[in-house]
Design a protein around this motif. Structure first.
Motif: not given
Length: 288
Positions: A65-69, A101-107, A149-158
């Motif tokens: 959920d923090v990489t593929a999503f 980015l905001t939406m994905s991390v909040v979800m 996990r939020y930090l990983i998701a942010s890095a992936v999306m950026l």
């Protein structure tokens, strides 16, 4: 006829008579011994945060959920709406990426409540309550572990956004400031789901209620489009949504601006979430 076998033991063991310790001796030993110091609130919270990270080590599927999503969200919305809303995907990604980015991390924050509920069903929290630690440490530890996990998701999306054309005018400083604000808000927002994790009976019910709350907040915001294109009654809701304030602040910070009003609103919402839902969470935790 019976046969009796006698075993003789030689050596120092045979010369030493064994006697069970008396209760008085054990009590004296426990009372006289120096007890280890009680861990501080920070130490206990970090320990439980590390425990949350070890779960990812043993169940790496949790990183889906923090990489593929996030990758799927960026690519799908950029190329699905980019041409219709901005004329091209490259132009749309400049507006979309901070918002998505905001939406994905909040979800992603809703999985905190699911993890809490799972541990409650397994009886793990009954053990935590018997430990001589700061009482909110298990909850804070969950949230601290999820910040990674939020930090990983942010890095992936950026990273994906940069590959398809996103260029933040604010540079590294603006990007880091935007991500930091988003992490602070997400940490505070996660207290809502810890409350639901303690309040509801099953992880499925936690997931269902979380989706009912998150979807209106994230989709009825300025993540995808400018609210000025919406009807007046909808603008009133969207412009006062916490997700809108955070998305606007992150977008302007990454663009090189300093949106003081949106930053203040985002931090204010974060404070409200911690005070209100953090207090309710700890009351439920103490009573459960």
């Amino acid at each position: 006829m019976s046969t009796t076998t006698t075993t003789k033991t030689s050596g120092p063991v045979a010369d030493t008579a064994y006697s069970a310790p008396r209760a008085e001796d054990l009590a004296a030993l426990l009372v006289s011994a120096r007890r280890p110091p009680r861990p501080s609130a920070l130490s206990a919270s970090l320990t439980f945060g590390w425990r949350a990270m070890l779960k990812i080590k043993h169940v790496p599927e949790q990183l889906f959920d923090v990489t593929a999503f996030p990758i799927m969200m960026v690519l799908m919305y950029t190329y699905l709406f980019g041409g219709a809303l901005a004329g091209s995907a490259t132009r749309y990604i400049q507006f979309l990426l901070p918002g998505i980015l905001t939406m994905s991390v909040v979800m992603i924050t809703m999985y905190t409540g699911v993890a809490v509920n799972t541990d409650i069903q397994k009886g793990v929290f009954d053990r935590f309550r018997t430990l001589p630690i700061w009482r909110p440490a298990p909850m804070v530890g969950y949230l601290l572990g999820d910040v990674i996990r939020y930090l990983i998701a942010s890095a992936v999306m950026l990273a994906v956004g940069m590959l398809i054309g996103y260029r933040p005018d604010g540079g590294v400083v603006g990007v880091l400031a935007g991500v930091a604000l988003l992490l602070v808000f997400s940490f505070a927002f996660s207290w809502i789901w810890t409350m639901f994790g303690l309040l509801l009976r099953t992880e499925k019910s936690v997931m269902g209620v979380s989706m009912m709350v998150i979807f209106p907040l994230t989709f009825l915001s300025n993540v995808f489009v400018d609210p000025r294109t919406m009807p007046g009654w909808l603008q009133a809701f969207v412009n006062n949504s916490p997700v809108t304030h955070v998305a606007s602040a992150v977008r302007d910070l990454m663009a090189g601006g300093w949106p003081a009003a949106d930053i203040a609103w985002s931090l204010g919402w974060a404070g409200v979430f911690v005070v209100v839902f953090g207090t309710v969470t700890m009351r439920l935790y103490n009573r459960k």
